[in-house]
Design an enzyme around this catalytic site. Structure first.
Site, PDB file in Angstrom:
ATOM      1  N   ARG A  68       0.773  -1.229   0.040  1.00  0.00           N
ATOM      2  CA  ARG A  68       0.047  -0.163  -0.074  1.00  0.00           C
ATOM      3  C   ARG A  68       0.817   1.111  -0.030  1.00  0.00           C
ATOM      4  O   ARG A  68       0.482   2.300  -0.775  1.00  0.00           O
ATOM      5  CB  ARG A  68      -0.952   0.095   1.166  1.00  0.00           C
ATOM      6  CG  ARG A  68      -2.246  -0.658   1.048  1.00  0.00           C
ATOM      7  CD  ARG A  68      -2.665  -1.491   2.456  1.00  0.00           C
ATOM      8  NE  ARG A  68      -1.646  -2.295   2.701  1.00  0.00           N
ATOM      9  CZ  ARG A  68      -1.442  -3.658   2.238  1.00  0.00           C
ATOM     10  NH1 ARG A  68      -2.791  -3.923   1.399  1.00  0.00           N
ATOM     11  NH2 ARG A  68      -0.716  -4.666   2.809  1.00  0.00           N
ATOM     12  N   THR A  69       1.855   1.325   0.809  1.00  0.00           N
ATOM     13  CA  THR A  69       2.636   2.515   1.050  1.00  0.00           C
ATOM     14  C   THR A  69       3.388   2.965  -0.281  1.00  0.00           C
ATOM     15  O   THR A  69       3.288   4.078  -0.821  1.00  0.00           O
ATOM     16  CB  THR A  69       3.457   2.649   2.202  1.00  0.00           C
ATOM     17  OG1 THR A  69       2.539   2.075   3.292  1.00  0.00           O
ATOM     18  CG2 THR A  69       4.016   4.115   2.654  1.00  0.00           C
ATOM     19  N   LYS A  98      26.898  -3.131  -1.383  1.00  0.00           N
ATOM     20  CA  LYS A  98      28.322  -2.946  -1.088  1.00  0.00           C
ATOM     21  C   LYS A  98      28.669  -2.218   0.371  1.00  0.00           C
ATOM     22  O   LYS A  98      30.202  -2.017   0.512  1.00  0.00           O
ATOM     23  CB  LYS A  98      28.698  -2.116  -2.368  1.00  0.00           C
ATOM     24  CG  LYS A  98      28.426  -2.963  -3.502  1.00  0.00           C
ATOM     25  CD  LYS A  98      28.931  -1.858  -4.660  1.00  0.00           C
ATOM     26  CE  LYS A  98      27.821  -2.034  -5.999  1.00  0.00           C
ATOM     27  NZ  LYS A  98      28.191  -0.893  -6.495  1.00  0.00           N
ATOM     28  N   ARG A 119      10.715   3.924   3.559  1.00  0.00           N
ATOM     29  CA  ARG A 119      10.580   3.021   4.779  1.00  0.00           C
ATOM     30  C   ARG A 119      11.516   2.299   5.471  1.00  0.00           C
ATOM     31  O   ARG A 119      12.697   2.023   4.461  1.00  0.00           O
ATOM     32  CB  ARG A 119       9.306   2.085   4.242  1.00  0.00           C
ATOM     33  CG  ARG A 119       9.303   0.752   5.196  1.00  0.00           C
ATOM     34  CD  ARG A 119       8.249  -0.246   4.730  1.00  0.00           C
ATOM     35  NE  ARG A 119       6.728   0.598   5.027  1.00  0.00           N
ATOM     36  CZ  ARG A 119       5.610  -0.046   4.895  1.00  0.00           C
ATOM     37  NH1 ARG A 119       5.515  -1.117   4.749  1.00  0.00           N
ATOM     38  NH2 ARG A 119       4.692   0.794   5.053  1.00  0.00           N
ATOM     39  N   HIS A 148       4.066   5.567  11.740  1.00  0.00           N
ATOM     40  CA  HIS A 148       3.479   5.674  10.158  1.00  0.00           C
ATOM     41  C   HIS A 148       2.645   6.762  10.085  1.00  0.00           C
ATOM     42  O   HIS A 148       1.278   6.424   9.936  1.00  0.00           O
ATOM     43  CB  HIS A 148       2.944   4.316   9.933  1.00  0.00           C
ATOM     44  CG  HIS A 148       2.738   3.862   8.339  1.00  0.00           C
ATOM     45  ND1 HIS A 148       3.120   4.687   7.401  1.00  0.00           N
ATOM     46  CD2 HIS A 148       2.540   2.600   7.774  1.00  0.00           C
ATOM     47  CE1 HIS A 148       2.910   4.036   6.319  1.00  0.00           C
ATOM     48  NE2 HIS A 148       2.657   2.721   6.500  1.00  0.00           N
TER      49      HIS A 148
HETATM   50  N1   CP Z   1      -0.429  -0.401   5.939  1.00  0.00           N
HETATM   51  C1   CP Z   1       0.548  -0.411   5.298  1.00  0.00           C
HETATM   52  O1   CP Z   1       1.674   0.399   5.496  1.00  0.00           O
HETATM   53  O2   CP Z   1       0.786  -1.571   4.253  1.00  0.00           O
HETATM   54  P1   CP Z   1       2.220  -1.797   3.484  1.00  0.00           P
HETATM   55  O3   CP Z   1       2.997  -2.386   4.537  1.00  0.00           O
HETATM   56  O4   CP Z   1       1.629  -2.822   2.563  1.00  0.00           O
HETATM   57  O5   CP Z   1       2.576  -0.385   2.956  1.00  0.00           O
END
Ligand code: CP
Length: 329
Positions: A68-69, A98, A119, A148
Site C-alpha cells: 500500500r505505502t 556494498k 520505509r 507511520h
Molecule cells: N498499511 C501499510 O503500510 O501497508 P504496506 O506495508 O503494504 O505499505
C-alpha cells in the site's frame, strides 16, 4: 531536510517540511490537509490529467516490503504528473549491498529528486535520513515499531469522512499495540482532538508501552485497556483491527501463541457492534479478520480506507512541494 529540528511543527506551512511524525501536526494542520483531499479525489476518480507535480521526481526508498505505502505513493505521484525513482529492497539492488551507509544513500538520491519517501525496519532511521538530507523533504513511510504518519493521516481522513468530526468519538483498537506503528501514529492523531475515548484490546504481552499509554493519556485521550472481547463497548464508532507484527518477534513461540488471540468475525460484530460503525484495518490482514467480514458494508479496509491513502498522499506531496491545492468554488 537538514533543519535544526527535523521534526519541526507544520504550523500551517507544509512547504519543504519533512513528514516524520504525527507530533508535527496540530488539528488545524490536519484540516488544511483534508481540505486539499477533495481536489485530489476529483483528479483520481475522474482520471483527470494533472500537471501539479510535473517536472518533480520522488524517490521511493523502501528497505522493508510494502504494497500500500509503496503503491499509493507511486500512484499519487503519477496521478499528479510527476515521476518516481522506485528502489525496493535497496539492501539487494542498490550500493547498500556494498556497504553504503543510509546517510550516503540519501545524499545521492537527493541529488536526483525533489522528495524522498522512506520505509525502514528500524525506529528512528527515517529521522536519521531526514537529518542527512540537505535540500529536500523526507517522508516517513513507516520506521520499524515507531510511526507511520501518512497511514494515520488517511485513517483519520477515513474516520472524518464517515462521521464529519474527529471529536467525541469512541474507538476500539485491537491487536498488536506494542509493535504496531500505525497504532502509535493514530493515537497521536486522535489525541489532537477533544473528548475521544479509545478501548485498547490486546494480549497482555502486546499492550501499548507504558510510556505511550501515559503520554497519550496526559494529552487528554481517554484510554481503556481491555483483554477480553466481552468488554468491547457497544457504542464504538470505529473498530480498528491490526495484525500481530510477526517481523518484530524474536520469540516465535510467543508469536504463535498470541497471533490469533483476537479475530474479528461476523459473530463478534453481531454481539458487540452497531449499525453506524466502521471497520478499519491498516492491512496487510493475515487471519485476524475473517474473510466473510469483507462483504459487510461497514468494512472499509479494502475499500475507502485504501483509496483515501492515495488521495491523502497526493494532497500531502502537493503541499510539501509547495503547490496550490485550493479547491475552486
Ligand atoms: N498499511 C501499510 O503500510 O501497508 P504496506 O506495508 O503494504 O505499505
Amino acid at each position: 531536510m537538514d533543519t535544526e529540528n527535523a521534526t519541526e511543527q507544520i504550523n500551517g506551512k507544509f512547504k519543504g517540511k519533512d513528514i516524520l511524525s504525527l507530533d508535527q501536526f496540530s488539528s488545524k494542520d490536519i484540516q488544511i490537509l483534508f481540505s486539499a483531499v477533495k481536489k485530489m479525489k476529483n483528479i483520481a476518480v475522474n482520471s483527470k490529467p494533472s500537471k501539479l507535480l510535473q517536472g518533480k521526481i520522488i524517490t521511493l526508498l523502501f528497505y522493508e516490503p510494502s504494497s500500500r505505502t509503496f503503491g499509493s505513493f507511486s500512484a499519487a505521484v503519477k496521478r499528479l504528473g510527476g515521476q518516481t525513482i522506485a528502489v525496493q529492497d535497496p539492501q539487494r539492488v542498490s550500493s547498500v549491498a556494498k556497504g553504503e551507509t543510509l546517510e550516503d544513500t540519501i545524499r545521492v538520491f537527493e541529488s536526483y529528486c525533489d522528495a524522498i519517501v522512506i520505509r525502514h525496519p528500524e525506529k528512528g532511521k527515517v529521522k536519521a535520513a531526514a537529518d542527512a538530507a540537505f535540500f529536500i523533504p523526507v517522508i516517513n513511510g513507516g520506521d520499524g515499531v515507531g510511526e507511520h504518519p501518512t497511514q494515520a493521516l488517511y485513517d483519520l481522513y477515513t474516520i472524518y469522512e464517515k462521521f464529519k468530526t474527529l471529536e467525541n468519538l469512541t474507538l476500539l483498537i485491537a491487536g498488536d499495540l506494542l509493535n504496531g506503528r500505525t497504532v502509535h501514529s493514530l493515537l497521536k492523531g486522535l489525541s489532537l482532538f477533544k473528548r475521544n475515548t479509545v478501548y485498547l484490546l490486546s494480549p497482555s504481552q502486546l499492550r501499548l508501552s507504558r510510556d505511550d499509554f501515559f503520554t497519550f493519556s496526559n494529552k487528554g485521550l481517554k484510554l481503556i485497556e481491555i483483554e477480553s472481547t466481552k468488554d468491547i463497548p457497544k457504542n464504538a464508532h470505529v473498530w480498528y483491527w491490526t495484525r500481530v507484527q510477526k517481523e518484530r518477534f524474536t520469540n516465535m513461540k510467543l508469536y504463535e501463541k498470541v497471533k490469533n488471540r483476537f479475530i474479528l468475525t461476523p459473530q463478534l460484530i453481531k454481539d458487540y457492534g452497531n449499525k453506524n460503525m466502521i471497520l478499519m484495518h491498516p492491512l496487510p490482514r493475515i487471519e485476524e479478520i475473517a474473510k466473510d467480514v469483507d462483504t459487510d458494508p461497514r468494512a472499509v479496509y479494502l475499500r475507502s480506507q485504501i483509496r483515501n491513502g492515495m488521495y491523502v498522499r497526493m494532497a500531502l506531496l502537493a503541499l510539501i512541494l509547495g503547490k496550490s491545492v485550493k479547491n475552486k468554488r
